[in-house]
Design a protein around this motif. Structure first.
Motif, PDB file in Angstrom:
ATOM      1  N   GLY A 185       0.815  -1.293  -0.073  1.00 39.72           N
ATOM      2  CA  GLY A 185      -0.165   0.114   0.058  1.00 39.72           C
ATOM      3  C   GLY A 185       0.659   1.182  -0.012  1.00 39.72           C
ATOM      4  N   THR A 186       0.109   2.356  -0.128  1.00 39.63           N
ATOM      5  CA  THR A 186       0.812   3.688   0.044  1.00 39.63           C
ATOM      6  C   THR A 186       1.299   3.834   1.615  1.00 39.63           C
ATOM      7  N   GLU A 187       2.349   4.811   1.521  1.00 39.47           N
ATOM      8  CA  GLU A 187       2.834   5.217   3.107  1.00 39.47           C
ATOM      9  C   GLU A 187       1.499   5.343   3.777  1.00 39.47           C
ATOM     10  N   ASP A 188       0.597   6.202   3.455  1.00 36.52           N
ATOM     11  CA  ASP A 188      -0.266   6.368   4.556  1.00 36.52           C
ATOM     12  C   ASP A 188      -1.115   5.269   4.770  1.00 36.52           C
ATOM     13  N   GLU A 189      -1.468   4.470   3.696  1.00 36.33           N
ATOM     14  CA  GLU A 189      -2.272   3.236   4.192  1.00 36.33           C
ATOM     15  C   GLU A 189      -1.397   2.395   5.084  1.00 36.33           C
ATOM     16  N   ARG A 190      -0.151   2.264   4.817  1.00 35.91           N
ATOM     17  CA  ARG A 190       0.652   1.433   5.707  1.00 35.91           C
ATOM     18  C   ARG A 190       0.668   1.769   7.051  1.00 35.91           C
ATOM     19  N   GLU A 191       0.706   3.020   7.288  1.00 42.84           N
ATOM     20  CA  GLU A 191       0.865   3.717   8.710  1.00 42.84           C
ATOM     21  C   GLU A 191      -0.353   3.536   9.430  1.00 42.84           C
ATOM     22  N   ASN A 192      -1.547   3.471   8.491  1.00 39.05           N
ATOM     23  CA  ASN A 192      -3.033   3.412   9.192  1.00 39.05           C
ATOM     24  C   ASN A 192      -3.156   1.786   9.339  1.00 39.05           C
ATOM     25  N   GLN A 193      -2.517   1.145   8.959  1.00 42.53           N
ATOM     26  CA  GLN A 193      -3.076  -0.547   9.079  1.00 42.53           C
ATOM     27  C   GLN A 193      -1.548  -1.135   9.520  1.00 42.53           C
ATOM     28  N   TYR A 194      -0.832  -0.316  10.137  1.00 45.24           N
ATOM     29  CA  TYR A 194       0.268  -0.977  11.047  1.00 45.24           C
ATOM     30  C   TYR A 194       0.071  -1.928  12.043  1.00 45.24           C
ATOM     31  N   TRP A 195      -1.139  -1.795  12.519  1.00 40.88           N
ATOM     32  CA  TRP A 195      -1.571  -2.958  13.697  1.00 40.88           C
ATOM     33  C   TRP A 195      -1.763  -4.310  12.933  1.00 40.88           C
ATOM     34  N   LEU A 196      -2.267  -4.336  11.512  1.00 40.59           N
ATOM     35  CA  LEU A 196      -2.624  -5.688  10.923  1.00 40.59           C
ATOM     36  C   LEU A 196      -1.119  -6.225  10.752  1.00 40.59           C
ATOM     37  N   LEU A 197      -0.018  -5.764  10.498  1.00 34.34           N
ATOM     38  CA  LEU A 197       1.289  -6.133  10.291  1.00 34.34           C
ATOM     39  C   LEU A 197       1.985  -6.616  11.772  1.00 34.34           C
ATOM     40  N   TYR A 198       1.524  -6.087  12.515  1.00 39.64           N
ATOM     41  CA  TYR A 198       1.815  -6.308  13.948  1.00 39.64           C
ATOM     42  C   TYR A 198       1.202  -7.562  14.553  1.00 39.64           C
ATOM     43  N   ASN A 199       0.172  -7.509  14.213  1.00 38.22           N
ATOM     44  CA  ASN A 199      -0.795  -8.705  14.462  1.00 38.22           C
ATOM     45  C   ASN A 199      -0.284 -10.153  13.553  1.00 38.22           C
ATOM     46  N   GLY A 200      -0.125  -9.665  12.306  1.00 37.21           N
ATOM     47  CA  GLY A 200       0.574 -10.925  11.570  1.00 37.21           C
ATOM     48  C   GLY A 200       1.741 -11.437  12.000  1.00 37.21           C
ATOM     49  N   SER A 201       2.593 -10.366  12.548  1.00 43.00           N
ATOM     50  CA  SER A 201       3.909 -10.569  12.916  1.00 43.00           C
ATOM     51  C   SER A 201       3.794 -11.728  14.374  1.00 43.00           C
ATOM     52  N   ILE A 202       2.703 -11.450  14.876  1.00 45.19           N
ATOM     53  CA  ILE A 202       2.530 -12.326  16.151  1.00 45.19           C
ATOM     54  C   ILE A 202       1.975 -13.621  16.012  1.00 45.19           C
TER      55      ILE A 202
END
Length: 162
Positions: A97-114
């Motif tokens: 995604g764009t930088e803004d999308e990635r910043e807004n959806q950071y928690w999904l990446l965090y959850n995915g890493s968990i």
């Protein structure tokens, strides 16, 4: 002129993009992943998709694990790997995604890493520790690629991954 696909001795192809690598199931391409993300009409719809994929992958992982808790059979590992790749594919989409999308959806990446970390704990206790390390390394690269997740708030989690 059609491009010739590289034939590898294992059922995955390696695709390089955005400074990190991903191992995707055969037949999956970066273009088809972009197409999947474009199908969502709103960020909320994509978030729901990502959460559903994470949940289904975890359920699938635990179903295979219930049949062979010590992961002694190759078919069990193959099933677990499919579940891990589902999580990984969503994380790849999140990073596209764009930088803004990635910043807004950071928690999904965090959850995915968990989710990846939790699943890889089982692999590390079996004979598939090396494969678990690949997923953990991928997870670390995804976290490093997101500005929000590079803050000190997530430092303990990143240290745990390392």
């Amino acid at each position: 002129k059609p491009k010739k696909e590289l034939s590898l001795p294992f059922p995955f192809s390696i695709v390089s993009f955005l400074g990190f690598f991903t191992i995707m199931e055969e037949g999956t391409t970066a273009q088809s992943q972009k197409r999947v993300k474009a199908e969502f009409s709103s960020p909320r719809e994509f978030v729901k998709y990502a959460q559903t994929e994470f949940d289904q992958a975890k359920t699938q992982f635990h179903k295979f694990l219930a049949r062979d808790a010590k992961i002694l059979r190759q078919d069990t590992f193959n099933g677990l790997q499919i579940a891990l790749n589902r999580i990984k594919d969503v994380m790849v989409l999140l990073n596209q995604g764009t930088e803004d999308e990635r910043e807004n959806q950071y928690w999904l990446l965090y959850n995915g890493s968990i989710h990846l970390y939790d699943c890889c704990q089982y692999l590390r206790k079996s004979t598939y520790g090396r494969q678990a390390a690949q997923y953990i390394a991928f997870s670390m690269m995804c976290l490093d690629d997101n500005i929000v997740l590079t803050t000190t708030r997530y430092l303990k989690w990143k240290i745990k991954l390392y």
